[in-house]
Design an enzyme around this catalytic site. Structure first.
Site, PDB file in Angstrom:
ATOM      1  N   CYS A  56      -3.864 -51.028  30.641  1.00  0.00           N
ATOM      2  CA  CYS A  56      -4.320 -52.170  30.023  1.00  0.00           C
ATOM      3  C   CYS A  56      -4.366 -52.032  28.209  1.00  0.00           C
ATOM      4  CB  CYS A  56      -5.994 -51.677  30.686  1.00  0.00           C
ATOM      5  SG  CYS A  56      -6.913 -53.191  30.250  1.00  0.00           S
ATOM      6  N   CYS A 128       0.051 -62.037  39.067  1.00  0.00           N
ATOM      7  CA  CYS A 128       1.170 -62.383  38.217  1.00  0.00           C
ATOM      8  C   CYS A 128      -0.081 -62.109  35.864  1.00  0.00           C
ATOM      9  CB  CYS A 128       0.784 -63.918  38.526  1.00  0.00           C
ATOM     10  SG  CYS A 128       1.970 -65.207  37.481  1.00  0.00           S
TER      11      CYS A 128
HETATM   12 FE    FE Z   1      -9.302 -52.562  30.268  1.00  0.00          FE
END
Ligand code: FE
Length: 140
Positions: A56, A128
């Site tokens: 992330c 996606c």
């Molecule tokens: Fe995160």
């Protein structure tokens, strides 16, 4: 595909909007914190084929592995399953006049992209994901 109910205990990252603006680039901020979608074929990881892990971009949580990345032709990095299932949450997204399934980072709440059911085996799913929500790490 709502997995909110099986909430695992993970350490969450909570920052103010101002802190996110400072921490992220404007592209990352728009995607992760404002649910934007980057234009197709513009992200830095669309054609990435190197071995490694996609984390992330907001908090560093491990999200996807290059092992599950596939060529979807859509213009966005596509994966058939998360690397760490507990880190990727899904919930219904009713915006833009469509019913879609949003994928988000469970640690920081950041928007990642959407999940569709037209993916390849073995899951039949297509995550996606916006490149701007990811950071690539060559370490596995
Ligand atoms: Fe995160």
């Amino acid at each position: 595909m709502d997995t909110q109910s099986e909430k695992p205990q993970i350490e969450t990252v909570e920052l103010t909007d101002e802190q996110w603006r400072e921490r992220l680039t404007s592209d990352q901020y728009e995607v992760l914190r404002r649910q934007a979608t980057e234009p197709a074929f513009t992200g830095e990881y669309v054609n990435m084929k190197d071995d490694g892990t996609y984390q992330c971009a907001g908090c560093g949580a491990e999200l996807f592995s290059s092992d599950t990345k596939f060529e979807s032709g859509t213009g966005w990095p596509s994966f058939y399953e998360p690397a760490v299932a507990a880190n990727v949450g899904t919930r219904p997204d009713h915006t833009h006049g469509m019913l879609r399934t949003e994928a988000f980072c469970r640690r920081c709440g950041g928007h990642l992209g959407h999940v569709f059911d037209d993916g390849p085996n073995p899951t039949g799913l297509r995550y996606c994901i916006n490149s701007a929500a990811l950071q690539f790490d060559t370490e596995k």
